[in-house]
Motif scaffolding. Structure first.
Motif, PDB file in Angstrom:
ATOM      1  N   TYR A 254       1.012  -1.324  -0.091  1.00 56.32           N
ATOM      2  CA  TYR A 254       0.067  -0.054  -0.087  1.00 56.32           C
ATOM      3  C   TYR A 254       0.971   1.302  -0.008  1.00 56.32           C
ATOM      4  N   GLN A 255       0.371   2.458  -0.505  1.00 58.34           N
ATOM      5  CA  GLN A 255       1.069   3.476  -0.798  1.00 58.34           C
ATOM      6  C   GLN A 255       1.108   4.042   0.667  1.00 58.34           C
ATOM      7  N   THR A 256       2.168   4.867   0.934  1.00 56.57           N
ATOM      8  CA  THR A 256       2.475   5.469   2.121  1.00 56.57           C
ATOM      9  C   THR A 256       3.044   7.002   1.779  1.00 56.57           C
ATOM     10  N   ASP A 257       2.755   8.064   2.708  1.00 57.13           N
ATOM     11  CA  ASP A 257       3.284   9.325   2.392  1.00 57.13           C
ATOM     12  C   ASP A 257       4.793   9.686   2.916  1.00 57.13           C
ATOM     13  N   ASP A 262       0.181   5.137   5.837  1.00 60.71           N
ATOM     14  CA  ASP A 262      -0.608   4.887   5.003  1.00 60.71           C
ATOM     15  C   ASP A 262      -1.297   5.930   4.445  1.00 60.71           C
ATOM     16  N   GLU A 273      -0.069   0.189  -4.078  1.00 60.57           N
ATOM     17  CA  GLU A 273       0.944   0.831  -5.119  1.00 60.57           C
ATOM     18  C   GLU A 273       0.416  -0.070  -6.425  1.00 60.57           C
ATOM     19  N   THR A 274       0.738   0.353  -7.675  1.00 55.57           N
ATOM     20  CA  THR A 274       0.654  -0.469  -8.816  1.00 55.57           C
ATOM     21  C   THR A 274       1.692  -0.844  -9.313  1.00 55.57           C
TER      22      THR A 274
END
Length: 450
Positions: A254-257, A262, A273-274
């Motif tokens: 998963y995306q994080t800053d 998260d 994420e892709t």
């Protein structure tokens, strides 16, 4: 029938929460009595007493507000130093002495050897830690029942469904357009029930291996499947597609800053994420599988880390929670929930047309997670939480050891009451937060199943 199951689910999970609170307080009560501390009350809830009974020197009961519980131990605070200055006490000092009087209100002649503050610091640590540890034990029992007994759904290398055509998410309506191309799986003749045993010459004994090999190949790729007891060789023409990224264990990344937190979408769901990978056009079937004791312990450890992260992030969630409660804004899926919210989700789960085992797994897992939260939250080194008293006892022990080391007079017991003004601030913040959660749970609840 749905209404009956919903009500039953609410009642069951609410009773589970009360049991968790009572179990927590039982840890304090049992260890306090073991060390000779006189306990006058054992209560589940706060406020007005709804029911009580006396057994020996302790009154047991249930109170109106089901947000926790308490055990009243005599002599929680040491006596204060007498003020001989003749000056009126400051507001801060008056607040401290009022708290001391409340702590020691039930002390009576003959209690001198049964006061909490007179116990050795290590005994006080045990008494105060026993409550959270009881929650940890209950969580371990619940998770063990689910993971080692009932089992959870895990993906396998068996094909569950086959997508018929290649269409975008926006175009996917359940039916294939006439001009849509078939998926590689459909074109190659892959069927539900096929078990993928090899991809491009690499054995795939489980879904992680099968998924990994499919994602790493494009173009015509040899694939062997087991079908009706026979091995069938197929050659799907894998295409590239943008899919959620996965790690080496097959878990979605998963995306994080920039601070490592998260990233969530507008509905409170984590954003994956892709990556561009090979695409076959299937979903893997799942089956219920149990875990080993070590795997269960690892799962609990990971869950405890997530609970800690959730506690740290609580202040940042207050604005969204306030908006959901009072401004009509959408309630995020990761929003904090309270007793009402958890109980309502219990009703939602039990009313769903799911197998009984699946509903039991969801409810037991929720109750286990609540107990992990109670353990972690109560261990915070803040009064009036258990962790605040644990911190005071440890600090007293360190001060006394330092005094002996440097041949200084014994500093005496640590006066935890001096921190009560700070405890009042914590209590006020907790009460306000609980009220906001309560309103949000009533007017804009989180829905576990959408």
């Amino acid at each position: 029938m749905v209404a009956l199951l919903t009500t039953l689910g609410i009642v069951l999970l609410f009773l589970g929460l009360l049991l968790s609170f009572a179990w927590h307080e039982l840890g304090h009560l049992a260890t306090a009595k073991m060390f000779g501390v006189r306990c006058t009350e054992y209560m589940v809830g706060f406020g007005k007493t709804l029911w009580s009974t006396r057994r020996g020197e302790t009154e047991y009961g249930i109170k109106l507000v089901p947000l926790g519980g308490f055990v009243r131990m005599v002599g929680m605070a040491p006596p204060g130093k007498q003020d001989t200055s003749g000056k009126p006490p400051s507001r801060w000092r008056a607040m401290i002495e009022d708290a001391r009087d409340a702590y020691n209100a039930e002390q009576r002649p003959g209690d001198e050897g049964r006061l909490f503050y007179t116990r050795a610091p290590w005994k006080r640590v045990i008494v105060m830690a026993a409550g959270p540890v009881m929650n940890l034990i209950l969580a371990a029992l619940l998770f063990s029942t689910v993971l080692m007994g009932l089992g959870v759904h895990e993906e396998t290398n068996e094909v569950g469904t086959v997508s018929e055509c290649l269409v975008s998410v926006e175009e996917a309506t359940g039916e294939c357009p006439e001009d849509a191309e078939p998926t590689p799986a459909a074109a190659a003749g892959v069927q539900p029930g096929d078990r993928i045993v090899a991809v491009a010459g690499t054995a795939t004994p489980d879904w992680q291996a099968a998924n990994k090999e499919i994602r790493e190949h494009t173009g015509p790729t040899e694939m062997k499947v087991e079908r009706d007891g026979e091995t069938v060789t197929l050659e799907p023409d894998l295409v590239q597609n943008e899919l959620p990224a996965r790690d080496a264990d097959g878990e979605i990344i998963y995306q994080t800053d920039e601070r490592g937190r998260d990233v969530y979408d507008d509905e409170g769901r984590p954003v994956p994420e892709t990556e561009t990978v090979g695409f076959l056009g299937i979903t893997f079937a799942t089956e219920r599988q149990t875990m080993t004791a070590m795997e269960t312990a690892g799962y609990m450890g990971d869950s405890l880390v997530l609970v800690g992260e959730a506690i740290v992030s609580l202040p940042s969630k207050v604005p969204d929670l306030f908006g959901a409660a009072f401004l009509g804004e959408d309630r995020r899926a990761d929003s904090p929930i309270g007793v009402v919210g958890v109980s309502r989700i219990g009703g939602e789960v039990l009313s769903q047309p799911l197998p009984v085992v699946d509903r039991a797994v969801i409810m037991l897992t929720m109750l286990g997670s609540v107990n992990l939260f109670l353990f972690a939250f109560n261990m915070l080194p803040l009064l009036p939480l258990d962790g605040g008293h644990i911190f005071g006892a440890i600090w007293e022990s360190l001060r006394r050891k330092a005094a002996r080391l440097f041949r200084r007079p014994d500093p005496g017991p640590f006066d935890v009451v001096k921190l009560m003004p700070l405890a009042y601030v914590v209590m006020l913040a907790f009460i306000l937060f609980s009220l906001i959660v309560l309103v949000a749970d009533i007017v804009n609840p989180v829905r576990l199943l959408g």
